[in-house]
Design a protein around this motif. Structure first.
Motif, PDB file in Angstrom:
ATOM      1  N   SER A   1      16.091 -33.177   4.982  1.00 13.29           N
ATOM      2  CA  SER A   1      17.873 -33.184   4.909  1.00 13.29           C
ATOM      3  C   SER A   1      18.263 -33.840   6.126  1.00 13.29           C
ATOM      4  O   SER A   1      19.603 -34.533   5.831  1.00 13.29           O
ATOM      5  N   ARG A   2      17.625 -34.193   6.880  1.00 14.31           N
ATOM      6  CA  ARG A   2      18.169 -34.553   8.439  1.00 14.31           C
ATOM      7  C   ARG A   2      17.775 -36.160   8.215  1.00 14.31           C
ATOM      8  O   ARG A   2      18.940 -36.580   9.217  1.00 14.31           O
TER       9      ARG A   2
ATOM     10  N   VAL B   1      20.372 -34.376   0.501  1.00 14.75           N
ATOM     11  CA  VAL B   1      20.415 -33.408   0.322  1.00 14.75           C
ATOM     12  C   VAL B   1      20.793 -32.641  -0.863  1.00 14.75           C
ATOM     13  O   VAL B   1      21.216 -33.496  -1.255  1.00 14.75           O
TER      14      VAL B   1
ATOM     15  N   PHE C   1      26.749 -19.160   0.997  1.00 14.25           N
ATOM     16  CA  PHE C   1      26.855 -17.785   2.184  1.00 14.25           C
ATOM     17  C   PHE C   1      27.786 -17.125   1.442  1.00 14.25           C
ATOM     18  O   PHE C   1      28.671 -17.009   2.294  1.00 14.25           O
TER      19      PHE C   1
ATOM     20  N   ILE D   1      35.061 -21.747   5.019  1.00 10.79           N
ATOM     21  CA  ILE D   1      35.391 -22.547   6.130  1.00 10.79           C
ATOM     22  C   ILE D   1      34.077 -22.385   6.960  1.00 10.79           C
ATOM     23  O   ILE D   1      33.146 -23.600   7.302  1.00 10.79           O
ATOM     24  N   GLU D   2      33.052 -21.572   7.448  1.00 14.93           N
ATOM     25  CA  GLU D   2      32.220 -21.247   7.980  1.00 14.93           C
ATOM     26  C   GLU D   2      30.985 -21.605   7.425  1.00 14.93           C
ATOM     27  O   GLU D   2      29.924 -22.146   7.584  1.00 14.93           O
TER      28      GLU D   2
ATOM     29  N   LEU E   1      30.782 -24.680   8.282  1.00 11.29           N
ATOM     30  CA  LEU E   1      30.565 -24.972  10.191  1.00 11.29           C
ATOM     31  C   LEU E   1      28.873 -24.648  10.045  1.00 11.29           C
ATOM     32  O   LEU E   1      28.007 -26.061  10.861  1.00 11.29           O
ATOM     33  N   VAL E   2      28.071 -23.574   8.863  1.00 12.97           N
ATOM     34  CA  VAL E   2      26.656 -23.895   8.982  1.00 12.97           C
ATOM     35  C   VAL E   2      26.145 -24.896   8.145  1.00 12.97           C
ATOM     36  O   VAL E   2      25.399 -25.167   8.820  1.00 12.97           O
ATOM     37  N   ALA E   3      26.443 -25.753   8.199  1.00 11.94           N
ATOM     38  CA  ALA E   3      26.226 -27.484   7.520  1.00 11.94           C
ATOM     39  C   ALA E   3      26.064 -28.145   8.491  1.00 11.94           C
ATOM     40  O   ALA E   3      25.309 -28.855   8.420  1.00 11.94           O
TER      41      ALA E   3
ATOM     42  N   HIS F   1      25.770 -27.235  11.228  1.00 10.76           N
ATOM     43  CA  HIS F   1      25.646 -26.962  12.798  1.00 10.76           C
ATOM     44  C   HIS F   1      24.063 -27.352  13.570  1.00 10.76           C
ATOM     45  O   HIS F   1      24.482 -27.543  14.529  1.00 10.76           O
ATOM     46  N   ARG F   2      24.055 -28.659  13.361  1.00  8.85           N
ATOM     47  CA  ARG F   2      22.851 -29.614  14.355  1.00  8.85           C
ATOM     48  C   ARG F   2      23.925 -30.718  15.332  1.00  8.85           C
ATOM     49  O   ARG F   2      23.596 -30.637  16.132  1.00  8.85           O
TER      50      ARG F   2
ATOM     51  N   MET G   1      26.892 -29.313  15.933  1.00  9.24           N
ATOM     52  CA  MET G   1      27.609 -28.484  16.340  1.00  9.24           C
ATOM     53  C   MET G   1      26.619 -28.120  18.330  1.00  9.24           C
ATOM     54  O   MET G   1      26.887 -27.463  18.818  1.00  9.24           O
TER      55      MET G   1
ATOM     56  N   ARG H   1      29.278 -28.239   0.903  1.00 10.57           N
ATOM     57  CA  ARG H   1      29.384 -28.397   1.847  1.00 10.57           C
ATOM     58  C   ARG H   1      27.328 -29.342   2.341  1.00 10.57           C
ATOM     59  O   ARG H   1      27.317 -29.771   3.571  1.00 10.57           O
ATOM     60  N   CYS H   2      27.039 -30.105   1.572  1.00 12.06           N
ATOM     61  CA  CYS H   2      25.974 -31.128   1.501  1.00 12.06           C
ATOM     62  C   CYS H   2      27.238 -32.618   2.052  1.00 12.06           C
ATOM     63  O   CYS H   2      25.932 -32.381   3.344  1.00 12.06           O
TER      64      CYS H   2
ATOM     65  N   THR I   1      27.605 -32.373   6.150  1.00 10.36           N
ATOM     66  CA  THR I   1      25.827 -33.127   6.431  1.00 10.36           C
ATOM     67  C   THR I   1      26.196 -34.142   6.617  1.00 10.36           C
ATOM     68  O   THR I   1      25.014 -35.172   7.350  1.00 10.36           O
TER      69      THR I   1
ATOM     70  N   PRO J   1      27.854 -21.328  17.283  1.00 10.45           N
ATOM     71  CA  PRO J   1      26.866 -21.521  15.910  1.00 10.45           C
ATOM     72  C   PRO J   1      26.122 -21.251  15.878  1.00 10.45           C
ATOM     73  O   PRO J   1      24.765 -20.568  14.691  1.00 10.45           O
TER      74      PRO J   1
ATOM     75  N   ARG K   1      25.956 -17.516  13.468  1.00  9.45           N
ATOM     76  CA  ARG K   1      26.503 -18.574  12.555  1.00  9.45           C
ATOM     77  C   ARG K   1      25.428 -18.683  11.697  1.00  9.45           C
ATOM     78  O   ARG K   1      24.718 -17.844  10.358  1.00  9.45           O
TER      79      ARG K   1
ATOM     80  N   GLU L   1      21.696 -14.400   4.882  1.00 11.28           N
ATOM     81  CA  GLU L   1      21.818 -14.531   3.492  1.00 11.28           C
ATOM     82  C   GLU L   1      21.239 -15.309   2.888  1.00 11.28           C
ATOM     83  O   GLU L   1      21.319 -15.080   1.419  1.00 11.28           O
TER      84      GLU L   1
ATOM     85  N   SER M   1      17.601 -26.390   2.923  1.00 13.44           N
ATOM     86  CA  SER M   1      18.504 -27.239   1.794  1.00 13.44           C
ATOM     87  C   SER M   1      19.888 -28.385   3.017  1.00 13.44           C
ATOM     88  O   SER M   1      19.711 -29.132   2.920  1.00 13.44           O
ATOM     89  N   LEU M   2      19.864 -27.205   4.193  1.00 16.25           N
ATOM     90  CA  LEU M   2      21.133 -28.148   4.867  1.00 16.25           C
ATOM     91  C   LEU M   2      20.436 -28.860   6.360  1.00 16.25           C
ATOM     92  O   LEU M   2      21.625 -29.113   7.302  1.00 16.25           O
TER      93      LEU M   2
END
Ligand SMILES: Nc1ncnc2c1ncn2[C@@H]1O[C@H](COP(=O)(O)OP(=O)(O)O)[C@@H](O)[C@H]1O
Ligand SMILES: [Mg+2]
Lengths: 255, 420
Positions: free
Chosen positions: A78-79, A83, A92, A98-99, A102-104, A106-107, A109, A166-167, A170, B288, B291, B298, B305-306
């Motif tokens: 996926s990186r 995706v 989630f 919004i979170e 943000l998780v998506a 992650h790398r 941030m 969300r996809c 990324t 981050p 989270r 969860e 996948s992300l």
């Protein structure tokens, strides 16, 4: 412009004695919408799982821009810009919209622990960028007004759109959607249709689509692959597929 | 009442009978030079009978018992606190007031109370550390005490062999514990919940047994004594300076020697450490990585996948939790002045885990309450110390029935999108 993005050759996946995918070939070019169709249990989701690294294919090669990705870990794939979404929505649920976004990121941030603990200017800037980027994509899918809601409280159609946003956050090159229209009403399906076309034409990414809604598939696909019982049956543009007797037989069953 | 209920009740009563008969009903005793089997006395049998009756009826009427628990009012913490908006303006003041009270309070109470408060603070620190692992990242760790032991022994050994000071050893202890967490976590974090619990349980025992048997270095069961207490910028809190030429605290400030200075000083260090840990975890939850922990709890598949590397994320929680235990261990060794493997038995892990679960997984406020309850209750109920484990079990059962989500259920601070 029509350079090859994804090139899958002889993809095979065996579960013990069950041959779920048998020698599937796929080609996706830049800025193309390619669909994979086939009856239930044909092995479409399994193909996605192999491409995205959730399963390691038994045989076959998966080239993403001339780079072998078969055998890489899911997060590594996926990186690299491939995706996917899931047949059943996987958000989630307890986190806000919004979170989820943000998780998506992650790398993007996640600098180092210390800068986060001390809230350095660099960290704040990254956080702000991520927020803006997330807000941009929420706007694209029409969810900006729901940014601070809990994801689990969104309607089903909104959850589907959030999954796509969300996809997108990324920054993928190839987005794989597993039955995105399942469970949507005609209105929502139309919006999805427009969104997918916008992703190709405006955001210039390619889309690999699994879908049962034939009018959606026939309307937007540049190329269609049909698989039945794990084996490739036919491929071509919408007209060719519609007129193919094998495909009609596979869908209607043999008399 | 259905027959399945009756069957359940008979089954539970039967199990209780077998267990009670084996554990209380029969006793091995020395009879001269041979062993003799003795039955329980009549009164003991009466108690056993009574206990079985309680089990039988509570199972038979479990619905009614549940209803009873449901009837106990649940304090709604949210409602007791002022509104959100008021809260944000009030919060800094409240925290400041609380810190001031924490700092002044020890000068007004007995030495014993301050000592107990220090112990409570150690458990708060341990609870907060394990909370990162269990509450935030959702990894069940039954051997947390191992990292506590690593921290404590790191300081004890460095102090004994190299004469290093508490303050120098504090970060080293945390780093050592983190290193152990990393080494254990790397192979182990691929395991799913229950397996992880077993492996960590084993690890806790391995560390304890290692400390017990590596006599040449750790002193084995005799432990290590005479561990130096922390000083204040080189000032010692002893009556006389240990080293030639060193100055003690009371000499420097021209005061009479008072042994309670030392206790209060230790308490203040603990307060500062706990505040530090709370700040740290508060930041982590907003970062981050915090989270990502929640996201992983969860939906792990969505995370993968992300592009989230789940091993790295879990490992970070494991390592950070371990380093907190390392801090606590180092401080514990300094406070006690003596440590032995006895201090790091499995039951300690269980107590720390109980603090996290009772407090409400993930919530820091709840963990602080739970740690206070778990350390102060045994002190108050000294007469019942024989029944400590029994009370402990009872408390857990009641809590799980009454408020399974813990004292203060967790709410992770959300990052809000401010809209124009
Ligand atoms: N992890 C697995 N283990 C065993 N069999 C599987 C697994 N995943 C999929 N299959 C089997 O592979 C076949 C294809 O399934 P799937 O890819 O989900 O079909 P589709 O998405 O086209 O409806 C089915 O027969 C399914 O039972
Ligand atoms: Mg499927």
């Amino acid at each position: 412009m029509s350079q090859l993005l994804l090139d899958v050759n002889g993809l095979t996946m065996r579960f013990g004695g069950l041959l779920a995918v048998n020698g599937v070939n796929l080609k996706v070019k830049n800025r193309q919408i390619v669909s994979v169709i086939g009856p239930n249990g044909a092995g479409k989701t399994t193909v996605f799982n192999c491409l995205s690294g959730f399963y390691i294919p038994t045989e076959g090669s998966v080239m993403l821009r001339d780079q072998q990705i078969a055998g890489l870990k899911d997060y590594q794939i996926s990186r690299k810009g491939l995706v996917r979404t899931f047949q059943h929505v996987r958000l989630f649920q307890k986190m806000t919209v919004i979170e989820n976004m943000l998780v998506a990121q992650h790398r993007h941030m996640n600098t180092n622990l210390l800068s986060g603990l001390l809230k350095t200017p660099n960290y704040r800037r990254l956080e702000k960028d991520a927020m803006n980027h997330a807000a941009h994509w929420l706007e694209e899918v029409g969810l900006l007004a729901f940014a601070n809601r809990e994801a689990g409280n969104l309607s089903y159609g909104q959850q589907r759109r959030l999954e796509i946003a969300r996809c997108m956050v990324t920054q993928p090159e190839l987005l794989m959607l597993d039955e995105p229209a399942a469970g949507l009403n005609p209105n929502e399906t139309k919006e999805l249709d427009e969104l997918i076309i916008k992703l190709r034409d405006v955001h210039e990414i390619s889309i690999l689509l699994i879908e049962h809604d034939m009018s959606l598939v026939m309307g937007i696909s540049d190329h269609i692959y049909v698989i039945a019982q794990g084996t490739p049956l036919a491929d071509g543009n919408a007209e060719q597929i519609k007129g193919n007797p094998d495909v009609i037989k596979a869908y209607l069953g043999e008399e | 009442m259905t027959s399945s209920k009756l069957y359940n009740a008979i089954f539970a009563a039967g199990i209780s009978l077998i267990l009670a008969s084996l554990m209380i009903g029969i006793k091995l005793d020395t009879d001269g030079s041979t062993l003799a089997v003795r039955g329980a006395t009549a009164t003991q049998w009466m108690w056993i009978g009574g206990g079985i009756a309680v089990v039988f009826f509570s199972q038979l009427f479990s619905a009614q018992v549940d209803a009873l628990f449901g009837a106990i009012p649940k304090p709604n913490i949210k409602a007791m606190l002022p509104q959100d908006q008021k809260m944000t303006t009030l919060k800094p003041w409240l925290i400041a007031a609380l810190i001031v009270v924490m700092l002044i309070w020890p000068f007004m109470v007995s030495r014993g109370s301050v000592d107990l408060a220090t112990l409570t603070l150690i458990y708060i620190m341990l609870g907060l550390g394990l909370n990162i692992v269990v509450g935030l990242a959702g990894l069940l760790d039954l051997g947390f005490v191992a990292f506590y032991a690593v921290g404590a022994y790191t300081y004890a050994l460095l102090s004994q062999y190299f004469g290093m000071s508490f303050w120098a050893c504090l970060p080293i202890s945390a780093a050592m514990a983190a290193a152990f967490g990393f080494l254990l976590g790397f192979p182990v974090l691929r395991l799913r919940g229950d397996y992880l619990a077993i492996v960590t349980l084993g690890f806790g025992e391995i560390i304890r047994i290692l400390l017990n048997n590596w006599t040449s270095i750790t002193g084995g069961p005799n432990g290590i004594s005479g561990i130096a207490k922390p000083g204040l910028f080189g000032l010692e809190f002893n009556r006389r300076a240990k080293e030639e030429g060193a100055v003690t605290f009371h000499e420097y400030f021209n005061m009479d020697y008072d042994s309670s200075y030392k206790v209060i000083f230790l308490y203040l260090i603990a307060v500062i450490l706990v505040i530090g840990v709370i700040y740290l975890i508060n930041r982590l939850m907003r970062m981050p990585i915090g989270r990502a922990w929640e996201a992983l709890r969860e939906d792990e598949i969505a995370c993968r996948s992300l592009g989230l590397n789940r091993t790295a994320i879990k490992l970070s929680a494991f390592t950070l939790g371990a380093s907190t235990a390392g801090f606590a261990g180092c401080f514990f060794a300094a406070r006690q002045g003596f440590i032995s493997p006895e201090s790091f038995v499995f039951i300690e892990s269980a107590i720390i885990l109980a603090i996290v679960v009772l407090g409400g997984m993930g919530s820091q406020m709840g963990i602080i309450f739970a740690a206070i309850i778990m350390t102060i209750l045994p002190e108050i109920a000294r007469e019942f110390s024989e029944y400590r484990m029994l009370l402990f079990g009872l408390l857990m059962v009641i809590m799980m029935r009454w408020r399974p989500e813990g004292l203060v259920p967790m709410k992770r601070p959300n990052l809000e999108l401010k809209q124009p």
